[in-house]
Scaffold this motif. Sequence first.
Motif, PDB file in Angstrom:
ATOM      1  N   ASN A  31      41.627  -0.752 -23.049  1.00 21.12           N
ATOM      2  CA  ASN A  31      42.609  -0.548 -24.121  1.00 21.12           C
ATOM      3  C   ASN A  31      42.010  -0.847 -25.490  1.00 21.12           C
ATOM      4  N   PHE A  33      43.173  -0.530 -29.867  1.00 23.57           N
ATOM      5  CA  PHE A  33      44.323  -0.394 -30.755  1.00 23.57           C
ATOM      6  C   PHE A  33      43.876  -0.350 -32.219  1.00 23.57           C
ATOM      7  N   TYR A  35      45.842  -1.274 -35.817  1.00 21.38           N
ATOM      8  CA  TYR A  35      47.010  -1.787 -36.533  1.00 21.38           C
ATOM      9  C   TYR A  35      46.723  -1.734 -38.030  1.00 21.38           C
ATOM     10  N   LEU A  43      51.881  -6.972 -38.508  1.00 22.17           N
ATOM     11  CA  LEU A  43      50.984  -5.962 -37.957  1.00 22.17           C
ATOM     12  C   LEU A  43      51.814  -4.832 -37.355  1.00 22.17           C
ATOM     13  N   LEU A  45      51.592  -1.115 -35.327  1.00 24.37           N
ATOM     14  CA  LEU A  45      50.687  -0.339 -34.497  1.00 24.37           C
ATOM     15  C   LEU A  45      50.651   1.111 -34.956  1.00 24.37           C
ATOM     16  N   PHE A  48      47.112   3.748 -30.168  1.00 22.11           N
ATOM     17  CA  PHE A  48      46.329   3.027 -29.183  1.00 22.11           C
ATOM     18  C   PHE A  48      45.780   3.990 -28.144  1.00 22.11           C
ATOM     19  N   SER A  94      41.757  -4.780 -25.333  1.00 22.46           N
ATOM     20  CA  SER A  94      42.272  -5.638 -24.266  1.00 22.46           C
ATOM     21  C   SER A  94      42.055  -4.964 -22.920  1.00 22.46           C
ATOM     22  N   ARG A  97      45.945  -5.230 -17.989  1.00 19.52           N
ATOM     23  CA  ARG A  97      46.465  -6.119 -16.957  1.00 19.52           C
ATOM     24  C   ARG A  97      47.979  -5.964 -16.850  1.00 19.52           C
ATOM     25  N   GLY A 100      50.829  -7.603 -19.122  1.00 19.99           N
ATOM     26  CA  GLY A 100      50.346  -7.861 -20.469  1.00 19.99           C
ATOM     27  C   GLY A 100      49.196  -8.841 -20.513  1.00 19.99           C
TER      28      GLY A 100
ATOM     29  N   ASN B  93      55.275  -8.433 -25.449  1.00 19.85           N
ATOM     30  CA  ASN B  93      54.865  -7.281 -24.660  1.00 19.85           C
ATOM     31  C   ASN B  93      55.950  -7.014 -23.633  1.00 19.85           C
ATOM     32  N   ASN B  99      52.772  -1.053 -21.011  1.00 14.31           N
ATOM     33  CA  ASN B  99      52.760  -2.496 -20.786  1.00 14.31           C
ATOM     34  C   ASN B  99      51.558  -3.188 -21.382  1.00 14.31           C
ATOM     35  N   TYR B 100      50.732  -2.460 -22.101  1.00 15.60           N
ATOM     36  CA  TYR B 100      49.597  -3.093 -22.743  1.00 15.60           C
ATOM     37  C   TYR B 100      49.758  -3.099 -24.260  1.00 15.60           C
ATOM     38  N   LYS B 101      50.936  -2.810 -24.759  1.00 13.81           N
ATOM     39  CA  LYS B 101      51.146  -2.721 -26.196  1.00 13.81           C
ATOM     40  C   LYS B 101      51.882  -3.953 -26.686  1.00 13.81           C
ATOM     41  N   LEU B 102      51.310  -4.620 -27.662  1.00 16.47           N
ATOM     42  CA  LEU B 102      51.922  -5.810 -28.237  1.00 16.47           C
ATOM     43  C   LEU B 102      52.657  -5.445 -29.518  1.00 16.47           C
ATOM     44  N   PHE B 104      54.257  -7.204 -32.895  1.00 24.10           N
ATOM     45  CA  PHE B 104      54.080  -8.444 -33.635  1.00 24.10           C
ATOM     46  C   PHE B 104      55.260  -8.743 -34.543  1.00 24.10           C
TER      47      PHE B 104
END
Lengths: 114, 114
Positions: A31, A33, A35, A43, A45, A48, A94, A97, A100, B93, B99-102, B104
């Motif tokens: 992964n 990204f 931002y 931040l 996005l 990604f 990242s 997983r 997360g 998340n 499921n890998y996107k945060l 903020f």
Amino acid sequence: DVKVTQSSRYLVKRTGEKVFLECVQDMDHENMFWYRQDPGLGLRLIYFSYDVKMKEKGDIPEGYSVSREKKERFSLILESASTNQTSMYLCASSLPRTGGTEAFFGQGTRLTVV
Amino acid sequence: GESVGLHLPTLSVQEGDNSIINCAYSNSASDYFIWYKQESGKGPQFIIDIRSNMDKRQGQRVTVLLNKTVKHLSLQIAATQPGDSAVYFCAENFGGGSNYKLTFGKGTLLTVNP
């Protein structure tokens, strides 16, 4: 240690220029990204990518595109830079997983469009 | 406190005191949370994380508390030091296709007075 490297710390570009921001990670992360960070907005996005040649839009993709030709490299492209794209740009990577996982960030590129 | 306009919420503490930084998250389905620290001129750095099946997790001098009922996250820093001065972000998340996107929060500026 994970290392995420952004090619420039500071950039100054003219309105209308095509701008490339480069990011490289050395931990074989799937992964990656992009931002942007603006005062008071946190931040946000932009795009990604979860695999080579795969990409998904984030929350603010307008005016940007991305390229992921190799697993370790993720490029952000401003097709025609505008003054409202003056910002701090942060790249992160990242592992994919389930449930997360933390993202590792580069040091940032401060872009000024004049 | 809440951010107003472009101003970050701020917390000012004396060296040696304990600090508590709060964060309200947006999605009740979020299952993973992270706190990041960002020092001036640097990218965000991971501090501590917590999964939704826990309500407390401790690290070195830091504790994260999760209250899912009110969608609230807090970071406690014990014996705050001048080197803790930074902007602190919470990130959430939630699972599913991204499921890998945060996502903020807007951040809190912590200032430690010697």
